[in-house]
Design an enzyme around this catalytic site. Structure first.
Site, PDB file in Angstrom:
ATOM      1  N   HIS A 160       1.223  -1.289  -0.268  1.00 37.80           N
ATOM      2  CA  HIS A 160       0.241   0.188  -0.108  1.00 37.80           C
ATOM      3  C   HIS A 160       0.496   1.651   0.126  1.00 37.80           C
ATOM      4  O   HIS A 160       0.767   1.885  -0.671  1.00 37.80           O
ATOM      5  CB  HIS A 160      -0.539  -0.267   1.216  1.00 37.80           C
ATOM      6  CG  HIS A 160      -1.856   1.238   1.541  1.00 37.80           C
ATOM      7  ND1 HIS A 160      -3.112   2.042   1.039  1.00 37.80           N
ATOM      8  CD2 HIS A 160      -1.737   2.958   1.938  1.00 37.80           C
ATOM      9  CE1 HIS A 160      -3.422   2.489   1.371  1.00 37.80           C
ATOM     10  NE2 HIS A 160      -2.263   3.277   1.766  1.00 37.80           N
ATOM     11  N   GLU A 161       2.269   1.145   0.909  1.00 39.23           N
ATOM     12  CA  GLU A 161       2.414   2.513   0.967  1.00 39.23           C
ATOM     13  C   GLU A 161       3.926   2.263  -0.341  1.00 39.23           C
ATOM     14  O   GLU A 161       3.461   3.738  -0.598  1.00 39.23           O
ATOM     15  CB  GLU A 161       3.903   2.030   2.079  1.00 39.23           C
ATOM     16  CG  GLU A 161       3.106   2.569   3.534  1.00 39.23           C
ATOM     17  CD  GLU A 161       1.994   4.226   3.438  1.00 39.23           C
ATOM     18  OE1 GLU A 161       2.273   4.894   2.984  1.00 39.23           O
ATOM     19  OE2 GLU A 161       1.047   3.609   4.202  1.00 39.23           O
ATOM     20  N   HIS A 194       2.395   4.856  -2.813  1.00 36.03           N
ATOM     21  CA  HIS A 194       2.171   5.361  -2.916  1.00 36.03           C
ATOM     22  C   HIS A 194       2.858   6.542  -2.881  1.00 36.03           C
ATOM     23  O   HIS A 194       3.071   6.881  -3.863  1.00 36.03           O
ATOM     24  CB  HIS A 194       1.907   6.252  -1.608  1.00 36.03           C
ATOM     25  CG  HIS A 194       0.443   6.083  -0.575  1.00 36.03           C
ATOM     26  ND1 HIS A 194      -0.996   6.498  -1.629  1.00 36.03           N
ATOM     27  CD2 HIS A 194      -0.158   5.541  -0.145  1.00 36.03           C
ATOM     28  CE1 HIS A 194      -1.908   6.003  -0.835  1.00 36.03           C
ATOM     29  NE2 HIS A 194      -1.139   5.613   0.404  1.00 36.03           N
TER      30      HIS A 194
END
Length: 221
Positions: free
Chosen positions: A22-23, A26
Site C-alpha cells: 500500500h505504501e 503511493h
C-alpha cells in the site's frame, strides 16, 4: 492458544504485504508524477523491512487479532506502515496529481485482494495438494485484510487516502478548510472505532466487495 498461533501464521504475510505494498504504491505513483522524495528515501521497494512500523504493522494488528480470538468476536483487524514521504508541492500538478497518489494505496489493496482470490482458486482447483488448505486459508485472510485497508483508507477523513482524494477534488477554498481536519483525523478515527460507528460504516462495503470478488473468481469455499 493453538488457534491463535495458527491464525497468526495465516494472517502474518497477508497483513505485512497489504500494508507495505500500500505504501510502496503511493511512492511509485508520486515518482511517476514528479515527486522523487520517496524514491530518494528508498521507499519504492517491495522489501517489507523498509515499510514496517513496529507498532502499526506488528503490535496493533497482533493485539487486535488476539483480542478477537479470546473474545470469540469477529474483530476489526487493521494497521499501518511507516508513511511514505510525499512532497505534494513537487508534483507536476499538485492538487490534481494528489488524487492519483492517494488512490494508489487503496488500488494496490484491491489488486492484492484479487491476487489472493487467485491463490484460493488454485487451492480449489488442486484440493488434493498438501498446500491447498493453507493457500485457501491464507487467501481468505489476504482478501479480508486488503479489503479492510482499502475501504478504511477510502473514508473521506484526512489524513486517510480518501481525505486526500477529497482535498484534491474539492474547490480550492473548501479543500483548504477541509484539510484543517487532518491534525484531528486519527483521534476521530479512534473515536469511531471505539463507539462501533466505524465498523457499521465499513463492514457493509467490505462484505459487498467480498461477495463481488467471490462471484468474479468463482470462489465457493
Amino acid at each position: 492458544m493453538d488457534s491463535i498461533v495458527l491464525g497468526i501464521s495465516i494472517y502474518a504475510l497477508p497483513v505485512i504485504f497489504a500494508i507495505t505494498l500500500h505504501e510502496a504504491a503511493h511512492g511509485y505513483v508520486a515518482k511517476h508524477y514528479g515527486d522523487m522524495t520517496a524514491y530518494m528515501a528508498g521507499r519504492i521497494t517491495l522489501n517489507p523491512i523498509k515499510h514496517i512500523d513496529p507498532i502499526g504493522t506488528i503490535i496493533v494488528p497482533l493485539t487486535l487479532f488476539v483480542i478477537s480470538k479470546l473474545t470469540m468476536g469477529a474483530g476489526f483487524l487493521f494497521g499501518w506502515a511507516k508513511p511514505v514521504p510525499v512532497n505534494f508541492n513537487q508534483l507536476r500538478h499538485p492538487k490534481r496529481d494528489m488524487l492519483w497518489v492517494a488512490a494508489a494505496g487503496p488500488g494496490a489493496n484491491l489488486f492484492m485482494a484479487c491476487c489472493w482470490a487467485l491463490i484460493i482458486k488454485l487451492g480449489l482447483i488442486f484440493p488434493e495438494s498438501v498446500y491447498a488448505k493453507p493457500m485457501i486459508l491464507m487467501g481468505m485472510a489476504g482478501i479480508e485484510i486488503n479489503l479492510i485497508l482499502m475501504v478504511l483508507n477510502l473514508l473521506p477523513l484526512p489524513p486517510l487516502d480518501g481525505g486526500r482524494m477529497a482535498v484534491s477534488l474539492l474547490p480550492h477554498r473548501l479543500a483548504y478548510q477541509f484539510s484543517k481536519i487532518e491534525p484531528y483525523g486519527f483521534m476521530i478515527l479512534l473515536l469511531l472505532l471505539i463507539t462501533g460507528v466505524l465498523g457499521a460504516i465499513v463492514w457493509p462495503a467490505i462484505i459487498m466487495l467480498k461477495q463481488l470478488i467471490a462471484w468474479i473468481f468463482g470462489l465457493y469455499v
